[in-house]
Design a protein around this motif. Structure first.
Motif, PDB file in Angstrom:
ATOM      1  N   THR A 117      41.813  39.398  23.586  1.00  0.00           N
ATOM      2  CA  THR A 117      42.150  40.650  24.259  1.00  0.00           C
ATOM      3  C   THR A 117      41.419  40.753  25.596  1.00  0.00           C
ATOM      4  O   THR A 117      40.202  40.518  25.663  1.00  0.00           O
ATOM      5  N   ILE A 118      42.167  41.081  26.646  1.00  0.00           N
ATOM      6  CA  ILE A 118      41.579  41.380  27.955  1.00  0.00           C
ATOM      7  C   ILE A 118      41.828  42.859  28.228  1.00  0.00           C
ATOM      8  O   ILE A 118      42.972  43.326  28.147  1.00  0.00           O
ATOM      9  N   THR A 119      40.777  43.574  28.545  1.00  0.00           N
ATOM     10  CA  THR A 119      40.905  44.978  28.917  1.00  0.00           C
ATOM     11  C   THR A 119      40.819  45.097  30.430  1.00  0.00           C
ATOM     12  O   THR A 119      39.826  44.668  31.030  1.00  0.00           O
ATOM     13  N   PHE A 120      41.851  45.651  31.029  1.00  0.00           N
ATOM     14  CA  PHE A 120      41.885  45.846  32.473  1.00  0.00           C
ATOM     15  C   PHE A 120      41.753  47.332  32.788  1.00  0.00           C
ATOM     16  O   PHE A 120      42.414  48.180  32.171  1.00  0.00           O
ATOM     17  N   ASN A 121      40.922  47.651  33.758  1.00  0.00           N
ATOM     18  CA  ASN A 121      40.835  49.018  34.263  1.00  0.00           C
ATOM     19  C   ASN A 121      41.481  49.064  35.638  1.00  0.00           C
ATOM     20  O   ASN A 121      41.123  48.293  36.532  1.00  0.00           O
ATOM     21  N   LEU A 122      42.455  49.950  35.796  1.00  0.00           N
ATOM     22  CA  LEU A 122      43.177  50.093  37.056  1.00  0.00           C
ATOM     23  C   LEU A 122      42.926  51.476  37.634  1.00  0.00           C
ATOM     24  O   LEU A 122      42.875  52.473  36.905  1.00  0.00           O
ATOM     25  N   ARG A 123      42.768  51.549  38.949  1.00  0.00           N
ATOM     26  CA  ARG A 123      42.612  52.823  39.656  1.00  0.00           C
ATOM     27  C   ARG A 123      43.684  52.874  40.740  1.00  0.00           C
ATOM     28  O   ARG A 123      43.683  52.056  41.670  1.00  0.00           O
ATOM     29  N   SER A 124      44.585  53.849  40.618  1.00  0.00           N
ATOM     30  CA  SER A 124      45.731  53.917  41.518  1.00  0.00           C
ATOM     31  C   SER A 124      45.800  55.277  42.188  1.00  0.00           C
ATOM     32  O   SER A 124      45.182  56.261  41.744  1.00  0.00           O
ATOM     33  N   HIS A 125      46.570  55.346  43.259  1.00  0.00           N
ATOM     34  CA  HIS A 125      46.846  56.634  43.901  1.00  0.00           C
ATOM     35  C   HIS A 125      47.504  57.546  42.862  1.00  0.00           C
ATOM     36  O   HIS A 125      48.315  57.092  42.047  1.00  0.00           O
ATOM     37  N   PRO A 126      47.157  58.849  42.866  1.00  0.00           N
ATOM     38  CA  PRO A 126      47.705  59.733  41.828  1.00  0.00           C
ATOM     39  C   PRO A 126      49.224  59.828  41.807  1.00  0.00           C
ATOM     40  O   PRO A 126      49.796  60.253  40.804  1.00  0.00           O
ATOM     41  N   ASP A 127      49.894  59.430  42.886  1.00  0.00           N
ATOM     42  CA  ASP A 127      51.351  59.477  42.905  1.00  0.00           C
ATOM     43  C   ASP A 127      52.002  58.247  42.267  1.00  0.00           C
ATOM     44  O   ASP A 127      53.224  58.197  42.116  1.00  0.00           O
ATOM     45  N   VAL A 128      51.191  57.246  41.899  1.00  0.00           N
ATOM     46  CA  VAL A 128      51.742  56.030  41.287  1.00  0.00           C
ATOM     47  C   VAL A 128      51.898  56.252  39.788  1.00  0.00           C
ATOM     48  O   VAL A 128      50.917  56.542  39.096  1.00  0.00           O
ATOM     49  N   PRO A 129      53.103  56.108  39.238  1.00  0.00           N
ATOM     50  CA  PRO A 129      53.300  56.307  37.790  1.00  0.00           C
ATOM     51  C   PRO A 129      52.591  55.217  36.984  1.00  0.00           C
ATOM     52  O   PRO A 129      52.546  54.052  37.396  1.00  0.00           O
ATOM     53  N   ARG A 130      52.053  55.589  35.840  1.00  0.00           N
ATOM     54  CA  ARG A 130      51.401  54.599  34.981  1.00  0.00           C
ATOM     55  C   ARG A 130      52.400  53.534  34.513  1.00  0.00           C
ATOM     56  O   ARG A 130      52.013  52.387  34.264  1.00  0.00           O
ATOM     57  N   GLU A 131      53.661  53.917  34.382  1.00  0.00           N
ATOM     58  CA  GLU A 131      54.666  52.944  33.964  1.00  0.00           C
ATOM     59  C   GLU A 131      54.767  51.782  34.951  1.00  0.00           C
ATOM     60  O   GLU A 131      55.031  50.635  34.557  1.00  0.00           O
ATOM     61  N   GLU A 132      54.542  52.073  36.224  1.00  0.00           N
ATOM     62  CA  GLU A 132      54.579  51.021  37.248  1.00  0.00           C
ATOM     63  C   GLU A 132      53.426  50.038  37.050  1.00  0.00           C
ATOM     64  O   GLU A 132      53.574  48.826  37.273  1.00  0.00           O
ATOM     65  N   LEU A 133      52.277  50.549  36.630  1.00  0.00           N
ATOM     66  CA  LEU A 133      51.123  49.689  36.383  1.00  0.00           C
ATOM     67  C   LEU A 133      51.367  48.822  35.154  1.00  0.00           C
ATOM     68  O   LEU A 133      51.023  47.630  35.140  1.00  0.00           O
ATOM     69  N   LEU A 134      51.955  49.411  34.130  1.00  0.00           N
ATOM     70  CA  LEU A 134      52.262  48.636  32.930  1.00  0.00           C
ATOM     71  C   LEU A 134      53.307  47.566  33.223  1.00  0.00           C
ATOM     72  O   LEU A 134      53.213  46.436  32.710  1.00  0.00           O
ATOM     73  N   ASP A 135      54.289  47.881  34.061  1.00  0.00           N
ATOM     74  CA  ASP A 135      55.301  46.892  34.447  1.00  0.00           C
ATOM     75  C   ASP A 135      54.660  45.709  35.164  1.00  0.00           C
ATOM     76  O   ASP A 135      55.077  44.553  34.985  1.00  0.00           O
TER      77      ASP A 135
END
Length: 519
Positions: free
Chosen positions: A372-390
């Motif tokens: 298992t690799i755990t990634f922490n992502l920090r995005s602009h608040p307007d970026v949907p989490r679904e886009e990060l998962l994609d």
């Protein structure tokens, strides 16, 4: 005409168009705008010596929070929190006796204070801080010049964990409230104060429960003021060396994604040669993520920050680029440059992704079947989490690993943060208060909006606030000298003079925000 000559003509044409475009933009750029400034107020530093000692004593409580307990107070440290809260209640007796104080949060370790205003028609304003701190890395205690929980006052600094993050503002706010109460001041607008006990582990059982309490009471807030920004003493090189107060008008969205890979396993003496073992699959994922970062781009509040730099920049060319930072191709040019300049500026213009945990294996001589690799992502608040998962699902497809990606429950730590306006009455008010106290060369420090890469307790209140969230703590650090590494790091300390000025700053905050801002 040869192909090479044709290419040269095209390149020359593009350069000509760029030059003409730049000259046109330069002509449309307001180069004569002067820096905004306000008349300074008197701040008597000499009368606040005792306040420094009270602050130093607060740092001696090792108030550690933890994910792994029912209250988020580290196991065995409940007496520390009890003693610290008793210290605050007795030391700031005037505050506790004249303001309405409510014990909230899991275990009753968070405090909500209400300073009733004279005009109940005005929406209240919330100020946030916290008194839990992060632990000191085991084995590094001897690297501290003064003990991490010593609260020593030496060489013009107050030393200790929490001096910067963020017992500093707990103490400075309570000192400011005490002074104003003793002077007989009553705000026109109701002011709330929250001192949380678990911000360093997400704030869910502290501020999260306070937010639910306020919502149940039907409380709506005019604006929220939290930690996050600070004053950069040496400015923002190469644009300017004038000190800059960074006021966070937005914070990045916090997302955790787990990537799970699997293989047949087997004996470690005969590892597969086809790259299907768990270790190789993990390496492929990490390598791809490193080589394919999210593309940089510029949006508010970063664009507001860049335009705000203009009055402090000497070069006309640079001012033109800053003013048109959202126009093509200057947006691309600036975002690329910032993404390469430093980790701090790169985080302003792109979604960051970091591998924070890697787990695999059960024994030295056994090939793991799962990893298992755990990634922490920090995005602009307007970026949907679904886009990060994609994005992570695309990584799995393109690397050919046998794996899956899923959002981790740690991603859901409160309402989605928004972007507060940098041109409204709230931002103008905080700018005025900062510039009245913090000055250099007879000019107030620059006060600019920015995007906070980290996460604060303010996220829990974003749905309650009409005017969004502003994030700022009044102390000054020098980026060139490496001061930023002291936050959560070794030898955390803050200048004595900064603490004294912070009391003045919070008095101006409470005075100005305590008025009718629409008047």
């Amino acid at each position: 005409m040869t192909p090479a000559r044709s290419v040269l003509i095209v390149i020359f044409g593009i350069l000509v168009q760029l030059i003409i475009g730049f000259l046109t933009l330069s002509a449309r750029t307001p180069h004569t705008r002067k820096p905004v400034d306000h008349t300074p107020v008197e701040c008597n530093l000499d009368k606040r010596e005792e306040a420094v000692f009270r602050f130093a004593k607060l740092l001696r409580f090792p108030s550690l929070s933890s994910h792994n307990t029912a209250t988020h107070v580290k196991q065995g440290y409940e007496p520390v929190f009890d003693e610290m809260l008793t210290y605050l209640e007795t030391t700031y007796e005037t505050v506790w006796s004249k303001l309405q104080v409510t014990k909230l949060g899991r275990g009753g370790y968070t405090r909500l204070l209400k300073w009733e205003g004279s005009d109940t028609k005005l929406l209240p304003i919330l100020f946030i801080s916290h008194y839990d701190v992060v632990p000191v890395t085991e084995g590094t205690e001897s690297d501290w010049l003064h003990g991490p929980f010593s609260g020593d006052i030496a060489d013009g600094y107050v030393w200790g964990r929490g001096s910067l993050d963020i017992k500093f503002s707990v103490s400075a706010m309570l000192e400011a409230i005490t002074e104003m109460l003793q002077q007989g001041y009553t705000p026109r607008r109701t002011l709330y104060f929250v001192f949380g006990h678990d911000e360093e582990v997400g704030g869910r059982l502290g501020s999260g429960e306070v937010a639910r309490y306020l919502a149940d009471q039907g409380v709506r807030l005019d604006v929220v003021i939290d930690e996050g920004g600070l004053i950069i003493e040496d400015g923002m090189k190469p644009f300017t060396t004038h000190p800059i107060a960074l006021v966070g008008t937005a914070e990045k969205l916090y997302t955790t994604i787990e990537v799970n890979v699997s293989s047949a396993g087997g004996h470690a003496s005969m590892p597969p040669t086809n790259g299907k073992d768990v270790g190789t699959q993990i390496a492929k994922v990490l390598s791809y993520v490193h080589r394919h970062p999210f593309p940089p781009s510029i949006h508010a509040p970063v664009s507001d920050f860049l335009r705000g730099l203009m009055p402090y920049v000497g070069s006309k060319v640079v001012r033109t680029l800053l003013f048109h930072c959202e126009a093509w191709p200057w947006r691309w040019l600036l975002s690329q440059g910032m993404s390469l300049q430093s980790p701090e500026t790169s985080a302003l213009v792109r979604t960051t992704i970091a591998a924070t945990s890697i787990q695999a294996g059960v024994a030295d001589n056994v090939l793991p079947q799962h990893g298992t690799i755990t990634f922490n992502l920090r995005s602009h608040p307007d970026v949907p989490r679904e886009e990060l998962l994609d994005y992570m699902k695309t990584v799995i497809i393109r690397t050919g690993v046998n794996g899956t990606a899923a959002l981790h429950k740690a991603s859901y730590m409160g309402p989605k943060p928004g972007v507060a306006p940098a041109t409204g009455r709230h931002f103008f008010t905080i700018r005025r208060a900062i510039q009245e106290v913090w000055r250099r060369d007879n000019l107030g420090v620059a006060v600019l909006p920015f995007l906070l890469a980290g996460s604060t307790d303010s996220k829990h209140y974003s749905d309650l606030s009409e005017g969004g969230v502003l994030r700022f703590v009044p102390y000054m650090l020098n980026k060139t000298a490496g001061d930023l590494t002291m936050v959560h790091g070794t030898n955390e300390k803050v200048a004595v003079g900064d603490f004294k000025r912070a009391i003045c700053t919070y008095e101006r905050f409470f005075m100005l925000f305590g008025r009718d801002l629409s008047a």
